[in-house]
Design an enzyme around this catalytic site. Structure first.
Site, PDB file in Angstrom:
ATOM      1  N   GLU A 320       0.818  -1.209   0.000  1.00  0.00           N
ATOM      2  CA  GLU A 320       0.000   0.000   0.000  1.00  0.00           C
ATOM      3  C   GLU A 320       0.857   1.266   0.000  1.00  0.00           C
ATOM      4  O   GLU A 320       0.839   2.037   0.955  1.00  0.00           O
ATOM      5  CB  GLU A 320      -0.924  -0.008   1.225  1.00  0.00           C
ATOM      6  CG  GLU A 320      -1.892  -1.173   1.250  1.00  0.00           C
ATOM      7  CD  GLU A 320      -2.656  -1.289   2.564  1.00  0.00           C
ATOM      8  OE1 GLU A 320      -2.392  -0.471   3.479  1.00  0.00           O
ATOM      9  OE2 GLU A 320      -3.505  -2.176   2.672  1.00  0.00           O
ATOM     10  N   PRO A 321       1.606   1.525  -1.067  1.00  0.00           N
ATOM     11  CA  PRO A 321       2.362   2.778  -1.121  1.00  0.00           C
ATOM     12  C   PRO A 321       1.442   3.966  -1.353  1.00  0.00           C
ATOM     13  O   PRO A 321       0.498   3.895  -2.148  1.00  0.00           O
ATOM     14  CB  PRO A 321       3.294   2.568  -2.320  1.00  0.00           C
ATOM     15  CG  PRO A 321       2.519   1.643  -3.211  1.00  0.00           C
ATOM     16  CD  PRO A 321       1.773   0.719  -2.276  1.00  0.00           C
ATOM     17  N   GLY A 322       1.673   5.038  -0.656  1.00  0.00           N
ATOM     18  CA  GLY A 322       0.951   6.287  -0.891  1.00  0.00           C
ATOM     19  C   GLY A 322       1.960   7.409  -1.018  1.00  0.00           C
ATOM     20  O   GLY A 322       2.172   7.961  -2.098  1.00  0.00           O
ATOM     21  N   ARG A 323       2.619   7.717   0.111  1.00  0.00           N
ATOM     22  CA  ARG A 323       3.662   8.727   0.125  1.00  0.00           C
ATOM     23  C   ARG A 323       4.733   8.447  -0.943  1.00  0.00           C
ATOM     24  O   ARG A 323       5.224   9.360  -1.614  1.00  0.00           O
ATOM     25  CB  ARG A 323       4.319   8.740   1.509  1.00  0.00           C
ATOM     26  CG  ARG A 323       5.402   9.789   1.679  1.00  0.00           C
ATOM     27  CD  ARG A 323       6.344   9.422   2.831  1.00  0.00           C
ATOM     28  NE  ARG A 323       5.672   8.971   4.019  1.00  0.00           N
ATOM     29  CZ  ARG A 323       5.445   9.719   5.084  1.00  0.00           C
ATOM     30  NH1 ARG A 323       5.838  10.976   5.090  1.00  0.00           N
ATOM     31  NH2 ARG A 323       4.839   9.223   6.145  1.00  0.00           N
ATOM     32  N   TYR A 364       5.275  16.582  13.337  1.00  0.00           N
ATOM     33  CA  TYR A 364       6.255  15.497  13.403  1.00  0.00           C
ATOM     34  C   TYR A 364       7.709  15.966  13.463  1.00  0.00           C
ATOM     35  O   TYR A 364       8.616  15.131  13.368  1.00  0.00           O
ATOM     36  CB  TYR A 364       6.168  14.608  12.143  1.00  0.00           C
ATOM     37  CG  TYR A 364       4.825  14.015  11.834  1.00  0.00           C
ATOM     38  CD1 TYR A 364       4.119  13.283  12.779  1.00  0.00           C
ATOM     39  CD2 TYR A 364       4.272  14.156  10.570  1.00  0.00           C
ATOM     40  CE1 TYR A 364       2.894  12.717  12.465  1.00  0.00           C
ATOM     41  CE2 TYR A 364       3.050  13.595  10.245  1.00  0.00           C
ATOM     42  CZ  TYR A 364       2.357  12.878  11.199  1.00  0.00           C
ATOM     43  OH  TYR A 364       1.153  12.318  10.882  1.00  0.00           O
ATOM     44  N   CYS A 391      -0.765  32.598  13.459  1.00  0.00           N
ATOM     45  CA  CYS A 391      -0.479  33.123  14.805  1.00  0.00           C
ATOM     46  C   CYS A 391      -0.034  32.009  15.741  1.00  0.00           C
ATOM     47  O   CYS A 391      -0.692  31.707  16.749  1.00  0.00           O
ATOM     48  CB  CYS A 391      -1.709  33.831  15.349  1.00  0.00           C
ATOM     49  SG  CYS A 391      -2.109  35.322  14.411  1.00  0.00           S
ATOM     50  N   GLU A 392       1.059  31.339  15.393  1.00  0.00           N
ATOM     51  CA  GLU A 392       1.654  30.280  16.190  1.00  0.00           C
ATOM     52  C   GLU A 392       3.166  30.334  16.026  1.00  0.00           C
ATOM     53  O   GLU A 392       3.666  30.410  14.898  1.00  0.00           O
ATOM     54  CB  GLU A 392       1.174  28.891  15.730  1.00  0.00           C
ATOM     55  CG  GLU A 392      -0.298  28.636  15.844  1.00  0.00           C
ATOM     56  CD  GLU A 392      -0.748  28.342  17.261  1.00  0.00           C
ATOM     57  OE1 GLU A 392       0.129  28.047  18.111  1.00  0.00           O
ATOM     58  OE2 GLU A 392      -1.954  28.405  17.508  1.00  0.00           O
ATOM     59  N   TYR A 421       0.232  14.050   2.166  1.00  0.00           N
ATOM     60  CA  TYR A 421      -0.304  14.491   3.446  1.00  0.00           C
ATOM     61  C   TYR A 421      -0.462  15.999   3.584  1.00  0.00           C
ATOM     62  O   TYR A 421      -1.264  16.448   4.406  1.00  0.00           O
ATOM     63  CB  TYR A 421       0.513  13.934   4.630  1.00  0.00           C
ATOM     64  CG  TYR A 421       0.506  12.436   4.646  1.00  0.00           C
ATOM     65  CD1 TYR A 421      -0.655  11.738   4.968  1.00  0.00           C
ATOM     66  CD2 TYR A 421       1.618  11.703   4.261  1.00  0.00           C
ATOM     67  CE1 TYR A 421      -0.690  10.358   4.937  1.00  0.00           C
ATOM     68  CE2 TYR A 421       1.600  10.325   4.222  1.00  0.00           C
ATOM     69  CZ  TYR A 421       0.446   9.654   4.564  1.00  0.00           C
ATOM     70  OH  TYR A 421       0.414   8.289   4.527  1.00  0.00           O
TER      71      TYR A 421
END
Length: 463
Positions: A320-323, A364, A391-392, A421
Site C-alpha cells: 500500500e504505497p501512498g507517500r 512530526y 499566529c503560532e 499528506y
C-alpha cells in the site's frame, strides 16, 4: 539488507546536538533529483520549472501558495510499483496521502487499486471511476454508515480492526444479502524506526488486533464463524516513512506464523497477505530511500522464504504505497512576504502559507529543503527558517535551511516532496482558504483541486 532509518520526525541515529547545523550546499541553485519530481529543472531565466512550465507562470496563473503536481512523474511511480510486484500481486495506493478524482483516474489507467479509510475517501474513489472491487476500506473506527456504504458498493475488501467491526460488517453484509470479503489487521509487535505518531505495529496503540495475546487468533475464529464474511487474508502495517526493511521481515514472519496457526486449527490456508505501506521518501539530500524494484524483490523474497519454512503455499501479496508515489511528485510554491534577520541566529523568511498547508513540521518535526524558485542567485548562503503567516510560534515550514542572502519580498520559493499528506491534512486555520492542486504535464497546467475562496468558507457558516 538493513539501512539507517531516517526521520519523519526526530532522528533515531546520528542525532546532532541542538544548535548544530550542516553546512550550506555547494550550489544553492541546484535541484537535487532525489527530492524533486523528474521533470523539474531550471529554465533559461533561472526559474524553477516543471514539465516546461515555470514557477513564475504558475504563480501568475494560479496564485500562491499552490501545490504543483507533476502528472507524468506520478504515473511513472505508479508503473514502477506495479512492475516491481508483477501480475501476481496487488498494489493499493494509500488514498490518505492525497486523493482527488483526477488522481483516481490516473490510478485506474496505471493499473493500481486504492485503499480508503473514510466515507469521503470512498466517495472520491468511486466518483473518480475506480471499480468498487479494486477498493479496500481501512480504519480503526469505521462508522456503521461507512460500513453499509462500502458493502452496498461492493468494495473488494474491508480490513477489520476490532471485534465490534466483525459484528458490524457481518450485520451489514447480511442486510445487503452478500458475503463480504475481509482481512484482519494484525498488530505484530514490531518497533518501526520512525516518529512515535506514525509507528503503528507496537501493541500500545489504536490500530489492529494483537498477535501476542491471542486477540488476532480469536478474531480469526469469529470471522470464520460468520457466514456473511469471507476471510481472505491478514493485514499488517508497521508505520510510515520507514527506510529499513528489517521491520517488514519481522512482520512477515509473524503474520505468516499466524497463517500457519490458522491452517493447523481450522484447516484453511488464507490466500492473501497485505504488508501495508510506509516506505520512506527523500525529503532532504541526506535521505536514501529504496527504489520500488528493490522493495518488491525484498518483500517477495521474505514472504517466499517464510512460507517455505511454514509449509504454506505463497499467498497473493498486497502492498500500500501512498507517500512513495505522490510525495516526490509535488512541491509547494510560496511567495516571500517578509524577511527578518535575527543577528547571530538566523533569518526568518515568512511566506504566504504555513501550517495550514503543511502541518507536518509542527506535528512530526518533519524535515524539508527549500530553494529560491523565481530566479537563480550568486549571493552568499544565509541560514534561514521558512515560516508561515499564522499566529503560532510553531508555524514552521522548513526549520533550518540555506537560502541566498539576497532573498526579498516578492521572490518565489519552492519546498519539494510535499505531495503526501500536506493537502490531505490542510486546514482553514485563521480562516485561510486551502491552496489549489495544480497538475502539470507536457507544458500544460490545470487545477485538479481548485483554490478555496472566502466565499467557500462563508458558505459553511450558516449564521
Amino acid at each position: 539488507m538493513s539501512r539507517s532509518a531516517h526521520p519523519a520526525g526526530p532522528r533515531h541515529a546520528d542525532v546532532l546536538p541542538e544548535g548544530h547545523y550542516a553546512g550550506p550546499p555547494a550550489d544553492l541553485n541546484a535541484l537535487d533529483a532525489r527530492v524533486w519530481a523528474r521533470s523539474v529543472d531550471r529554465g533559461e531565466d533561472g526559474a524553477v520549472r516543471v514539465a516546461g512550465v515555470s514557477a513564475t507562470a504558475l504563480a501568475e496563473s494560479f496564485g500562491t501558495p499552490a501545490y504543483v503536481l507533476d502528472e507524468a512523474d506520478f504515473r511513472a511511480r505508479c508503473r514502477a510499483w506495479r512492475e516491481a510486484f508483477g501480475p501476481d500481486a496487488d498494489v493499493f495506493y494509500a488514498g490518505k496521502a492525497f486523493l482527488s478524482r483526477a488522481v483516481v483516474r490516473w490510478l485506474c489507467e496505471e493499473g493500481l487499486n486504492v485503499d480508503v479509510c473514510t466515507g469521503g475517501e470512498l466517495a472520491t474513489a468511486l466518483a473518480g471511476g475506480m471499480p468498487a472491487e479494486r477498493v479496500a476500506l481501512h480504519g480503526n473506527n469505521k462508522s456503521v454508515a461507512e460500513i453499509h456504504r462500502a458493502v452496498a458498493a461492493g468494495v473488494g475488501r474491508i480490513v477489520l480492526d476490532s471485534f465490534q467491526e466483525i459484528e458490524r460488517v457481518a450485520a451489514a453484509a447480511r442486510e445487503h444479502g452478500t458475503r463480504q470479503r475481509v482481512q484482519i489487521r494484525v498488530t505484530v509487535g514490531v518497533e518501526a524506526h520512525t516518529h512515535e505518531f506514525i509507528a503503528t505495529a507496537h501493541e500500545d496503540q489504536k490500530f489492529g488486533l494483537a498477535l501476542a495475546d491471542g486477540t488476532a487468533a480469536e478474531a480469526v475464529r469469529r470471522v470464520l464463524a460468520e457466514p456473511h464474511l469471507e476471510l481472505v487474508g491478514l493485514h499488517s502495517h508497521i508505520g510510515s516513512q520507514i527506510f529499513d526493511m528489517a521491520g517488514f521481515e519481522v512482520s512477515a514472519r509473524r503474520v505468516i506464523g499466524l497463517l500457519s496457526e490458522v491452517r493447523d486449527e481450522h484447516g484453511v490456508e488464507l490466500p492473501e497477505i497485505d504488508l501495508g505501506g510506509g516506505l520512506g521518501i527523500a525529503y532532504t539530500s541526506e535521505d536514501d530511500p529504496r527504489e520500488p524494484h528493490e522493495i518488491g524483490a525484498a518483500l517477495r523474497e521474505i514472504v517466499a522464504k517464510e512460507c517455505e519454512a511454514a509449509g504454506l503455499a505463497v499467498p497473493r501479496l498486497s502492498v500500500e504505497p501512498g507517500r512513495a508515489i505522490v510525495g516526490p511528485s509535488a512541491f509547494t510554491l510560496y511567495e516571500v512576504g517578509t524577511v527578518k534577520p535575527l543577528r547571530g541566529l538566523r533569518t526568518y523568511v515568512s511566506v504566504d502559507g504555513g501550517m495550514s498547508d503543511n502541518i507536518r513540521t509542527a506535528l512530526y518535526d518533519a524535515e524539508y529543503t527549500v530553494v529560491l524558485a523565481s530566479r537563480t542567485s550568486n549571493a552568499e548562503p544565509m541560514l534561514a527558517r521558512v515560516v508561515g503567516k499564522h499566529c503560532e510560534s510553531g508555524d514552521i515550514v522548513v526549520r533550518d535551511a540555506y537560502l541566498p542572502a539576497d532573498v526579498v519580498p516578492g521572490d518565489l520559493i519552492a519546498v519539494p516532496a510535499t505531495g503526501a499528506y500536506c493537502r490531505s491534512m490542510a486546514s482553514n486555520y485563521n480562516h485561510t482558504p486551502r491552496p489549489p492542486v495544480v497538475a502539470v504535464r507536457e507544458g500544460s497546467a490545470r487545477a485538479i483541486v481548485r483554490r478555496e475562496t472566502e466565499d467557500d468558507l462563508l458558505a459553511l457558516d450558516v449564521g
